[in-house]
Design a protein around this motif. Structure first.
Motif, PDB file in Angstrom:
ATOM      1  N   ARG A  16     -35.306  22.675 -19.486  1.00  0.00           N
ATOM      2  CA  ARG A  16     -36.564  22.093 -19.943  1.00  0.00           C
ATOM      3  C   ARG A  16     -37.464  21.759 -18.764  1.00  0.00           C
ATOM      4  N   ARG A  17     -38.750  21.753 -19.059  1.00  0.00           N
ATOM      5  CA  ARG A  17     -39.708  21.396 -18.017  1.00  0.00           C
ATOM      6  C   ARG A  17     -39.548  19.935 -17.626  1.00  0.00           C
ATOM      7  N   TRP A  51     -40.170  16.122 -17.010  1.00  0.00           N
ATOM      8  CA  TRP A  51     -40.977  15.166 -17.760  1.00  0.00           C
ATOM      9  C   TRP A  51     -42.095  14.612 -16.886  1.00  0.00           C
ATOM     10  N   LYS A  76     -45.564  11.805 -16.749  1.00  0.00           N
ATOM     11  CA  LYS A  76     -46.119  10.578 -17.353  1.00  0.00           C
ATOM     12  C   LYS A  76     -47.518  10.854 -17.883  1.00  0.00           C
ATOM     13  N   GLN A 130     -44.633  17.537 -24.800  1.00  0.00           N
ATOM     14  CA  GLN A 130     -43.452  17.802 -23.999  1.00  0.00           C
ATOM     15  C   GLN A 130     -42.231  17.800 -24.913  1.00  0.00           C
ATOM     16  N   PRO A 131     -41.216  18.548 -24.551  1.00  0.00           N
ATOM     17  CA  PRO A 131     -39.996  18.619 -25.391  1.00  0.00           C
ATOM     18  C   PRO A 131     -39.081  17.421 -25.162  1.00  0.00           C
ATOM     19  N   TYR A 132     -39.645  16.235 -25.262  1.00  0.00           N
ATOM     20  CA  TYR A 132     -38.886  15.000 -25.084  1.00  0.00           C
ATOM     21  C   TYR A 132     -39.293  14.022 -26.192  1.00  0.00           C
ATOM     22  N   PRO A 133     -38.404  13.101 -26.532  1.00  0.00           N
ATOM     23  CA  PRO A 133     -38.798  12.082 -27.528  1.00  0.00           C
ATOM     24  C   PRO A 133     -39.965  11.228 -27.025  1.00  0.00           C
ATOM     25  N   ASP A 134     -40.652  10.584 -27.977  1.00  0.00           N
ATOM     26  CA  ASP A 134     -41.828   9.788 -27.603  1.00  0.00           C
ATOM     27  C   ASP A 134     -41.470   8.590 -26.720  1.00  0.00           C
ATOM     28  N   ASN A 135     -40.285   8.077 -26.888  1.00  0.00           N
ATOM     29  CA  ASN A 135     -39.881   6.906 -26.102  1.00  0.00           C
ATOM     30  C   ASN A 135     -39.038   7.275 -24.882  1.00  0.00           C
ATOM     31  N   TYR A 136     -39.088   8.518 -24.476  1.00  0.00           N
ATOM     32  CA  TYR A 136     -38.266   8.963 -23.352  1.00  0.00           C
ATOM     33  C   TYR A 136     -38.944   8.602 -22.023  1.00  0.00           C
ATOM     34  N   ASP A 184     -37.811   8.703 -17.583  1.00  0.00           N
ATOM     35  CA  ASP A 184     -36.780   9.035 -16.612  1.00  0.00           C
ATOM     36  C   ASP A 184     -36.858   8.076 -15.437  1.00  0.00           C
TER      37      ASP A 184
END
Length: 296
Positions: free
Chosen positions: A3-4, A6, A8, A14-20, A22
């Motif tokens: 995956r790309r 993450w 801000k 993006q292929p991540y949850p909304d509350n993700y 890193d």
């Protein structure tokens, strides 16, 4: 396929949850960025400005008790206050703070104040005859508490205090500096009505005007002119107050008063510095940028 990374950015899909989040999300986190580090002796020296006014209030209370108990001649206190006022005025005048025109105006104001007090003393003596003494003590107590709170602890337009002991009072811009003086004179007026003779009322009110109307001006000027001179003046006030406290309540009152003053001057600054290690002010990338004000 990996995956790309993450980013801000909320507006990018993006292929991540909304509350993700890193590890890089808190990389710009800063703690205690705007916390001011205080010096113990700087805090102690700033607290003497407040303590000196508290000394003035304590001296005033001791003088009232001495006159109220008829143990000392009230004219004696008025004479000492007038002599100290003249010495302070000549010191102020000798350092170039006054001119010929102001000296004439000052003399006229002094004559007017003395004449007014002479005329009003018989009236003020019977001002609160129908009021109980317990009510008078309570009213004067709260008036002096407000006087201490609203007193002007600044030292002029060019110098200010950086410690929190004085910033609490310096930020009260909505209240005029004369409010503290009016509260003290009001307390002196209600206390003077408990005295037995017209001479006592006149002497007591004259002393109160010199102590709360003129002395703060001289003390503030002396603090801006020389810190050492102001420290000497505060030491003199401390000695006079200690003697007065011993006269009022003996060794017990003197001990309690000394512990309270030493705690305010030395223990409270050390306690504030010790609490700074628990300061946890966080500023992260989510905080809005603060505008920088630049003088034109």
């Amino acid at each position: 396929m990996p995956r790309r990374p993450w980013r801000k950015l909320l507006w990018v899909h993006q292929p991540y949850p909304d509350n993700y989040v890193d590890a890089s999300f808190l990389s710009q986190l800063k703690r205690n960025l705007h916390v001011q580090q205080y010096s113990f002796w700087a805090l102690s020296s700033d607290s003497t400005v407040i303590i000196s006014h508290v000394y003035s209030v304590a001296i005033f209370v001791c003088v009232f008790v001495a006159i109220y108990k008829d143990k000392y001649n009230p004219a004696w206190f008025a004479s000492i206050g007038s002599i100290c006022t003249l010495v302070g005025y000549f010191a102020w005048d000798g350092l170039g703070e006054e001119n010929t025109t102001s000296r004439t105006a000052t003399a006229k104001s002094a004559i007017l104040i003395v004449s007014t007090l002479l005329g009003l003393s018989p009236v003020l003596k019977s001002l609160t005859q129908s009021t109980s003494s317990d009510s008078i003590w309570a009213i004067s107590f709260w008036l002096f508490v407000l006087n201490i709170f609203f007193h002007d602890y600044s030292i002029g337009s060019k110098k200010t205090f950086n410690s929190p002991f004085c910033q609490v009072w310096l930020n009260r811009s909505s209240f005029p500096p004369t409010l503290s003086t009016n509260l003290a004179i009001a307390a002196a007026t209600v206390l003077a009505s408990r005295l037995s003779t017209t001479l006592s009322v006149f002497s007591f009110l004259l002393f109160s005007i010199e102590l709360f109307g003129l002395f703060p001006i001289f003390s503030r000027w002396l603090r801006s002119y020389s810190f050492v001179a102001h420290l000497i003046l505060t030491s003199i006030l401390a000695v006079v107050t200690e003697v007065g406290m011993f006269y009022i309540g003996g060794w017990w009152a003197l001990s309690v008063w000394s512990v309270a003053i030493l705690s305010a001057v030395f223990v409270a600054p050390g306690w504030l510095i010790a609490l700074q290690k628990y300061k946890n002010e966080i500023q992260g990338p989510w905080d809005p940028a603060k505008p920088v004000l630049r003088s034109r």
